[in-house]
Design an enzyme around this catalytic site. Structure first.
Site, PDB file in Angstrom:
ATOM      1  N   ASP A  18      18.076  57.389  25.925  1.00 48.83           N
ATOM      2  CA  ASP A  18      18.588  57.804  24.614  1.00 48.83           C
ATOM      3  C   ASP A  18      18.073  59.192  24.233  1.00 48.83           C
ATOM      4  O   ASP A  18      16.953  59.568  24.592  1.00 48.83           O
ATOM      5  CB  ASP A  18      18.148  56.766  23.568  1.00 48.83           C
ATOM      6  CG  ASP A  18      18.942  56.869  22.279  1.00 48.83           C
ATOM      7  OD1 ASP A  18      20.039  57.465  22.302  1.00 48.83           O
ATOM      8  OD2 ASP A  18      18.467  56.358  21.248  1.00 48.83           O
ATOM      9  N   ASN A  66      29.309  51.728  22.132  1.00 46.05           N
ATOM     10  CA  ASN A  66      29.508  53.188  22.196  1.00 46.05           C
ATOM     11  C   ASN A  66      30.981  53.610  22.097  1.00 46.05           C
ATOM     12  O   ASN A  66      31.285  54.782  21.872  1.00 46.05           O
ATOM     13  CB  ASN A  66      28.871  53.783  23.456  1.00 46.05           C
ATOM     14  CG  ASN A  66      27.353  53.843  23.415  1.00 46.05           C
ATOM     15  OD1 ASN A  66      26.672  53.698  24.419  1.00 46.05           O
ATOM     16  ND2 ASN A  66      26.795  54.057  22.218  1.00 46.05           N
ATOM     17  N   TRP A  67      31.923  52.638  22.211  1.00 45.54           N
ATOM     18  CA  TRP A  67      33.340  52.968  22.016  1.00 45.54           C
ATOM     19  C   TRP A  67      33.593  53.433  20.585  1.00 45.54           C
ATOM     20  O   TRP A  67      34.619  54.046  20.289  1.00 45.54           O
ATOM     21  CB  TRP A  67      34.226  51.739  22.281  1.00 45.54           C
ATOM     22  CG  TRP A  67      34.181  51.245  23.691  1.00 45.54           C
ATOM     23  CD1 TRP A  67      33.532  50.137  24.133  1.00 45.54           C
ATOM     24  CD2 TRP A  67      34.810  51.830  24.848  1.00 45.54           C
ATOM     25  NE1 TRP A  67      33.708  49.997  25.494  1.00 45.54           N
ATOM     26  CE2 TRP A  67      34.494  51.011  25.955  1.00 45.54           C
ATOM     27  CE3 TRP A  67      35.623  52.955  25.063  1.00 45.54           C
ATOM     28  CZ2 TRP A  67      34.937  51.280  27.241  1.00 45.54           C
ATOM     29  CZ3 TRP A  67      36.068  53.231  26.350  1.00 45.54           C
ATOM     30  CH2 TRP A  67      35.727  52.408  27.414  1.00 45.54           C
ATOM     31  N   ARG A  69      32.152  55.681  19.052  1.00 50.00           N
ATOM     32  CA  ARG A  69      31.896  57.130  18.892  1.00 50.00           C
ATOM     33  C   ARG A  69      33.218  57.880  18.811  1.00 50.00           C
ATOM     34  O   ARG A  69      34.270  57.342  19.176  1.00 50.00           O
ATOM     35  CB  ARG A  69      31.070  57.620  20.079  1.00 50.00           C
ATOM     36  CG  ARG A  69      29.682  57.012  20.050  1.00 50.00           C
ATOM     37  CD  ARG A  69      28.772  57.644  21.060  1.00 50.00           C
ATOM     38  NE  ARG A  69      27.443  57.065  20.919  1.00 50.00           N
ATOM     39  CZ  ARG A  69      26.332  57.617  21.358  1.00 50.00           C
ATOM     40  NH1 ARG A  69      26.376  58.784  21.981  1.00 50.00           N
ATOM     41  NH2 ARG A  69      25.170  57.020  21.191  1.00 50.00           N
ATOM     42  N   ILE A 193      16.491  47.397  20.638  1.00 46.48           N
ATOM     43  CA  ILE A 193      17.062  47.020  21.945  1.00 46.48           C
ATOM     44  C   ILE A 193      18.526  47.446  22.064  1.00 46.48           C
ATOM     45  O   ILE A 193      19.052  47.596  23.165  1.00 46.48           O
ATOM     46  CB  ILE A 193      16.924  45.494  22.186  1.00 46.48           C
ATOM     47  CG1 ILE A 193      15.438  45.089  22.129  1.00 46.48           C
ATOM     48  CG2 ILE A 193      17.488  45.093  23.529  1.00 46.48           C
ATOM     49  CD1 ILE A 193      15.193  43.615  22.387  1.00 46.48           C
ATOM     50  N   SER A 194      19.206  47.636  20.924  1.00 45.91           N
ATOM     51  CA  SER A 194      20.610  48.057  20.912  1.00 45.91           C
ATOM     52  C   SER A 194      21.494  47.218  21.845  1.00 45.91           C
ATOM     53  O   SER A 194      22.306  47.782  22.606  1.00 45.91           O
ATOM     54  CB  SER A 194      20.727  49.547  21.256  1.00 45.91           C
ATOM     55  OG  SER A 194      20.050  50.329  20.300  1.00 45.91           O
ATOM     56  N   GLU A 205       7.533  43.975  29.397  1.00 46.05           N
ATOM     57  CA  GLU A 205       6.648  44.881  28.650  1.00 46.05           C
ATOM     58  C   GLU A 205       7.487  46.026  28.087  1.00 46.05           C
ATOM     59  O   GLU A 205       8.252  46.657  28.817  1.00 46.05           O
ATOM     60  CB  GLU A 205       5.552  45.442  29.575  1.00 46.05           C
ATOM     61  CG  GLU A 205       4.605  44.399  30.110  1.00 46.05           C
ATOM     62  CD  GLU A 205       3.799  43.700  29.015  1.00 46.05           C
ATOM     63  OE1 GLU A 205       3.440  44.355  28.019  1.00 46.05           O
ATOM     64  OE2 GLU A 205       3.534  42.493  29.159  1.00 46.05           O
TER      65      GLU A 205
HETATM   66  C1  IPE Z   1      21.977  52.791  23.380  1.00 46.25           C
HETATM   67  O1  IPE Z   1      21.883  54.010  22.725  1.00 46.25           O
HETATM   68  C2  IPE Z   1      22.993  52.840  24.458  1.00 46.25           C
HETATM   69  C3  IPE Z   1      22.748  53.756  25.569  1.00 46.25           C
HETATM   70  C4  IPE Z   1      21.712  54.537  25.742  1.00 46.25           C
HETATM   71  C5  IPE Z   1      23.764  53.749  26.572  1.00 46.25           C
HETATM   72  P1  IPE Z   1      22.604  54.287  21.329  1.00 46.25           P
HETATM   73  O2  IPE Z   1      22.246  55.674  20.944  1.00 46.25           O
HETATM   74  O3  IPE Z   1      24.048  53.969  21.438  1.00 46.25           O
HETATM   75  O4  IPE Z   1      21.916  53.200  20.393  1.00 46.25           O
HETATM   76  P2  IPE Z   1      21.863  53.094  18.802  1.00 46.25           P
HETATM   77  O5  IPE Z   1      23.262  53.229  18.316  1.00 46.25           O
HETATM   78  O6  IPE Z   1      21.010  54.234  18.305  1.00 46.25           O
HETATM   79  O7  IPE Z   1      21.239  51.770  18.528  1.00 46.25           O
HETATM   80  C1  IPE Z   2      22.309  58.358  24.911  1.00 47.19           C
HETATM   81  O1  IPE Z   2      22.127  59.481  24.114  1.00 47.19           O
HETATM   82  C2  IPE Z   2      23.539  58.465  25.763  1.00 47.19           C
HETATM   83  C3  IPE Z   2      24.589  57.487  25.439  1.00 47.19           C
HETATM   84  C4  IPE Z   2      24.555  56.597  24.503  1.00 47.19           C
HETATM   85  C5  IPE Z   2      25.767  57.552  26.272  1.00 47.19           C
HETATM   86  P1  IPE Z   2      22.818  59.583  22.676  1.00 47.19           P
HETATM   87  O2  IPE Z   2      24.184  60.169  22.862  1.00 47.19           O
HETATM   88  O3  IPE Z   2      22.777  58.288  21.976  1.00 47.19           O
HETATM   89  O4  IPE Z   2      21.889  60.639  21.984  1.00 47.19           O
HETATM   90  P2  IPE Z   2      21.393  60.617  20.470  1.00 47.19           P
HETATM   91  O5  IPE Z   2      20.731  59.295  20.240  1.00 47.19           O
HETATM   92  O6  IPE Z   2      22.596  60.809  19.608  1.00 47.19           O
HETATM   93  O7  IPE Z   2      20.431  61.751  20.395  1.00 47.19           O
HETATM   94 MG    MG Z   3      21.425  57.428  20.722  1.00 44.67          MG
END
Ligand code: IPE
Ligand code: IPE
Ligand code: MG
Length: 248
Positions: A18, A66-67, A69, A193-194, A205
């Site tokens: 992330d 993530n869809w 977004r 944990i998302s 851990e």
């Molecule tokens: C979790 O990250 C998913 C991936 C890293 C693929 P997100 O950035 O989508 O999680 P949230 O939305 O902050 O919980």
């Molecule tokens: C994780 O980074 C990558 C994916 C979820 C695909 P993010 O895109 O969530 O990055 P932040 O959390 O917005 O910085």
């Molecule tokens: Mg993120």
């Protein structure tokens, strides 16, 4: 008596990668720039943990949430996903890695689905580290699938309801026979944990770090391993029970 710490490296590490978007924003660049840099960090991480003797590395690449977004970011990520697989499959194959994918593939374009299948097929007989990429993966989806599979087996008379136990349930999960992760890492500073591996993280851990994913380098990875080695895994027992006498 000495406190038993983890003498060996984790056999299975899972990572929520992330922080790509924030990394790009800090540089006044579009989020897509962060995702591209994220691929380099992923490559580095695979190399480091394979070198550390890890058997399984599970990476969260795209969640079932993530869809939500912006469409442009999603299509950008899908494109990057295909390009990265095209670019790195041979290299990973030559290094003897086995690559597997977990998650619901139904929503992916044919081109991506085919690339995923090709990558899996090409590396299926390799005996090095297994790299598991979680794409359109969600812990809820995984558990619901496992429940459905068990219900079907009961309906078909293969097993009885009384025979349902942890092991039977886990066999229907996406990771199936893969041992549960020993170490969970999340970069980017969030402590949640998302919807990642919900069932499988029962005794894992947890390690959270503020470092944004594109900055996750060998030093950061070593810090995570060092922290893991300091942990005492008790699985419900007391500390005294898992302590080992000196010299053991
Ligand atoms: C979790 O990250 C998913 C991936 C890293 C693929 P997100 O950035 O989508 O999680 P949230 O939305 O902050 O919980
Ligand atoms: C994780 O980074 C990558 C994916 C979820 C695909 P993010 O895109 O969530 O990055 P932040 O959390 O917005 O910085
Ligand atoms: Mg993120």
């Amino acid at each position: 008596m000495t406190v038993q710490s983890q003498a060996s490296n984790p056999g299975h590490i899972c990572i929520i990668m992330d922080g790509n978007g924030r990394w790009a924003r800090q540089r006044l660049m579009p989020r897509s720039f962060g995702h591209r840099q994220g691929v380099d960090a992923t490559r580095r991480c695979v190399e480091f943990f394979a070198g550390a003797g890890v058997d399984y590395l599970t990476l969260f690449a795209f969640s079932s949430e993530n869809w939500k977004r912006p469409e442009e970011e999603v299509s950008n990520l899908m494109e990057l996903f295909i390009r990265s697989l095209q670019r790195y499959t041979d290299e990973l194959h030559e290094k003897g890695l086995r690559i597997r994918f977990i998650g619901n593939r139904d929503r992916f374009a044919d081109k991506l689905r085919q690339q995923i299948e090709q990558t899996e097929l090409k590396t299926v007989d390799n005996r090095g580290m297994t790299l598991i990429i979680a794409a359109n993966y969600g812990g809820h989806w995984d558990i619901v699938n496992a429940a459905r599979e068990l219900a079907t087996r009961v309906q078909d008379g293969e097993i009885s309801i009384a025979q349902i136990d942890d092991r039977q349930f886990a066999s229907g999960l996406a990771l199936g026979e893969v041992p549960s992760p020993d170490l969970f890492i999340r970069t980017g500073g969030e402590q949640r944990i998302s919807n990642f591996l919900l069932w499988q993280l029962a005794y894992t851990e947890f390690y959270f770090c503020d470092c944004l994913w594109p900055d996750f380098d060998d030093r950061e990875m070593q810090l995570a391993l060092d922290e893991y080695h300091r942990r005492q895994r008790r699985y419900g027992k007391t500390g005294d029970q898992v302590e080992v006498p000196p010299g053991c």
